[in-house]
Design a protein around this motif. Sequence first.
Motif, PDB file in Angstrom:
ATOM      1  N   LEU A 124       0.813  -1.220   0.000  1.00  0.00           N
ATOM      2  CA  LEU A 124       0.000   0.000   0.000  1.00  0.00           C
ATOM      3  C   LEU A 124       0.845   1.268   0.000  1.00  0.00           C
ATOM      4  O   LEU A 124       0.337   2.361  -0.277  1.00  0.00           O
ATOM      5  CB  LEU A 124      -0.939   0.003   1.211  1.00  0.00           C
ATOM      6  CG  LEU A 124      -2.073  -1.039   1.175  1.00  0.00           C
ATOM      7  CD1 LEU A 124      -2.865  -1.013   2.476  1.00  0.00           C
ATOM      8  CD2 LEU A 124      -2.996  -0.786  -0.022  1.00  0.00           C
ATOM      9  N   VAL A 125       2.127   1.137   0.311  1.00  0.00           N
ATOM     10  CA  VAL A 125       3.013   2.308   0.284  1.00  0.00           C
ATOM     11  C   VAL A 125       3.338   2.714  -1.151  1.00  0.00           C
ATOM     12  O   VAL A 125       3.666   3.873  -1.411  1.00  0.00           O
ATOM     13  CB  VAL A 125       4.312   2.007   1.072  1.00  0.00           C
ATOM     14  CG1 VAL A 125       5.289   3.177   1.004  1.00  0.00           C
ATOM     15  CG2 VAL A 125       3.993   1.691   2.534  1.00  0.00           C
ATOM     16  N   TRP A 126       3.219   1.783  -2.105  1.00  0.00           N
ATOM     17  CA  TRP A 126       3.638   2.059  -3.482  1.00  0.00           C
ATOM     18  C   TRP A 126       2.935   3.267  -4.093  1.00  0.00           C
ATOM     19  O   TRP A 126       3.590   4.137  -4.679  1.00  0.00           O
ATOM     20  CB  TRP A 126       3.444   0.827  -4.366  1.00  0.00           C
ATOM     21  CG  TRP A 126       4.152   0.929  -5.691  1.00  0.00           C
ATOM     22  CD1 TRP A 126       5.416   0.526  -5.988  1.00  0.00           C
ATOM     23  CD2 TRP A 126       3.628   1.510  -6.903  1.00  0.00           C
ATOM     24  NE1 TRP A 126       5.735   0.806  -7.293  1.00  0.00           N
ATOM     25  CE2 TRP A 126       4.648   1.414  -7.884  1.00  0.00           C
ATOM     26  CE3 TRP A 126       2.421   2.098  -7.247  1.00  0.00           C
ATOM     27  CZ2 TRP A 126       4.481   1.875  -9.182  1.00  0.00           C
ATOM     28  CZ3 TRP A 126       2.249   2.572  -8.554  1.00  0.00           C
ATOM     29  CH2 TRP A 126       3.265   2.453  -9.503  1.00  0.00           C
ATOM     30  N   PRO A 127       1.591   3.385  -3.995  1.00  0.00           N
ATOM     31  CA  PRO A 127       0.951   4.582  -4.568  1.00  0.00           C
ATOM     32  C   PRO A 127       1.445   5.882  -3.937  1.00  0.00           C
ATOM     33  O   PRO A 127       1.574   6.899  -4.635  1.00  0.00           O
ATOM     34  CB  PRO A 127      -0.547   4.372  -4.267  1.00  0.00           C
ATOM     35  CG  PRO A 127      -0.702   2.907  -4.036  1.00  0.00           C
ATOM     36  CD  PRO A 127       0.594   2.455  -3.431  1.00  0.00           C
ATOM     37  N   ILE A 128       1.725   5.858  -2.629  1.00  0.00           N
ATOM     38  CA  ILE A 128       2.246   7.051  -1.956  1.00  0.00           C
ATOM     39  C   ILE A 128       3.610   7.414  -2.548  1.00  0.00           C
ATOM     40  O   ILE A 128       3.891   8.583  -2.851  1.00  0.00           O
ATOM     41  CB  ILE A 128       2.355   6.814  -0.438  1.00  0.00           C
ATOM     42  CG1 ILE A 128       0.969   6.538   0.155  1.00  0.00           C
ATOM     43  CG2 ILE A 128       3.012   8.005   0.256  1.00  0.00           C
ATOM     44  CD1 ILE A 128       1.000   6.128   1.614  1.00  0.00           C
ATOM     45  N   ALA A 129       4.456   6.398  -2.714  1.00  0.00           N
ATOM     46  CA  ALA A 129       5.786   6.639  -3.279  1.00  0.00           C
ATOM     47  C   ALA A 129       5.692   7.141  -4.716  1.00  0.00           C
ATOM     48  O   ALA A 129       6.396   8.076  -5.117  1.00  0.00           O
ATOM     49  CB  ALA A 129       6.610   5.359  -3.217  1.00  0.00           C
ATOM     50  N   PHE A 130       4.809   6.547  -5.494  1.00  0.00           N
ATOM     51  CA  PHE A 130       4.673   6.933  -6.905  1.00  0.00           C
ATOM     52  C   PHE A 130       4.211   8.376  -7.051  1.00  0.00           C
ATOM     53  O   PHE A 130       4.704   9.126  -7.904  1.00  0.00           O
ATOM     54  CB  PHE A 130       3.684   5.999  -7.602  1.00  0.00           C
ATOM     55  CG  PHE A 130       3.480   6.318  -9.058  1.00  0.00           C
ATOM     56  CD1 PHE A 130       4.429   5.939 -10.007  1.00  0.00           C
ATOM     57  CD2 PHE A 130       2.361   7.012  -9.487  1.00  0.00           C
ATOM     58  CE1 PHE A 130       4.256   6.248 -11.353  1.00  0.00           C
ATOM     59  CE2 PHE A 130       2.177   7.319 -10.830  1.00  0.00           C
ATOM     60  CZ  PHE A 130       3.129   6.937 -11.761  1.00  0.00           C
TER      61      PHE A 130
END
Length: 419
Positions: A198-204
């Motif tokens: 779930l961290v991936w969209p934040i990072a992107f």
Amino acid sequence: MTLAQPGLPERGLDAAASQSAAEQATGWKTVLACAAGLTFGPSVITVFGFGAFINPLDREFGWSVSSISLGATIVAIMIMILAPLQGLLVDRFGGRRLVLWSIPAFGLSLCSMYFLPNNLLVFYLAWVVIPLCGLGIWPISYLRLTAGWFDKNLGLAFGVTNAGIGVGAVVVPLLTAFFISRYGWREAFVCLGVVALLVWPIAFLFLKESGRQASPMNMQGDTLAEATRTRPFWIAVAGFFLLGIFSASILVHHVRILIDAGIPPATATVLPAALGASLVVARLLTGWLLDRFPASWLMAIFLVGGAVAAGLYSRGPDLPLAILSAALVGLVVGAEFDVLSYIIPRYHGRKSFGRIYGVIFAVFQFASAIAAFAVGYSRSQLGSYAPAMMVLVGVCVVCALLFTQLGAYRFVAGERTAK
């Protein structure tokens, strides 16, 4: 006398101010995204979440506690091996690219633990693969990204980024315990993997490389080879070796130290969460202080508190003193990586931030792996933690003296101040 056209200077200043404000806003969004990445990254999940799986694995497979705990040692060794490699890659390719590739690999590797068979060799191999899958999301990538955006408020920015680990130290053990009790240990691994993903969209969306990464400020500094020929580098290596001994000794054995002191197990188990909370405060406070006071003396002062804590642990503290000791330890543990992140650009510039950080971090992890075992062995042979804690008093004192020898910063606001 020629008059300038009205409005042009003002528009130029407004544009510059607007650009600066926009850059700062993007920088702080990146910092918050970095903190989120560290909260649910491998440096928290594989370290602070590991212990919750010991009893369930023991019950299901009949593996001994020492056999399961060897997995945590493997993780520490893998961190030591991967840190210099990650540092090299992040200097070459940037942090954002590594983060975006590594988050899915790490999350899926955790989910794959659902299929763990009754085979210790496979279990050990998993703890080689999982840290490797998280190669790009150990702290170096996030700290390198943070360093690219800030100079004036560099300490505070590092403090906010590193606070993510402190938040994770509180949240992840509670989440892990909930997932295991509600769904079972296999499903808990899947849940943790999903949380990591779930961290991936934040990072992107919010993780950005600074447009200044290739600027003179960020390209100025020592290579790793040049850094090794300076006194501050070797003081940092020695200092973080000693910090690794102190931190691992206390964090790994904290609960058992308190139980030996007569504190009820239920209370002793809760106190590490208090330590984690103090760690968050310490990282933010240290970050703010680093922009105002020399890192060398701040670390030395915190280490004096660490010596006091170790002395109290050696005597078997009651509950109030145990809380005080945990707070003092939290200051040291909370400060150490803020300080490391800060002194590298101040003593060696930003050119090889990742490589230099990776080498010193690997030394820290090596010391941690040795200390965790040595303190446990001392306890089993001598029947008490007191001798080991008194050794830690000396470790803190020597480490504090080392940091006072760092000297003046060589780089301030991106400028070399001394050879």
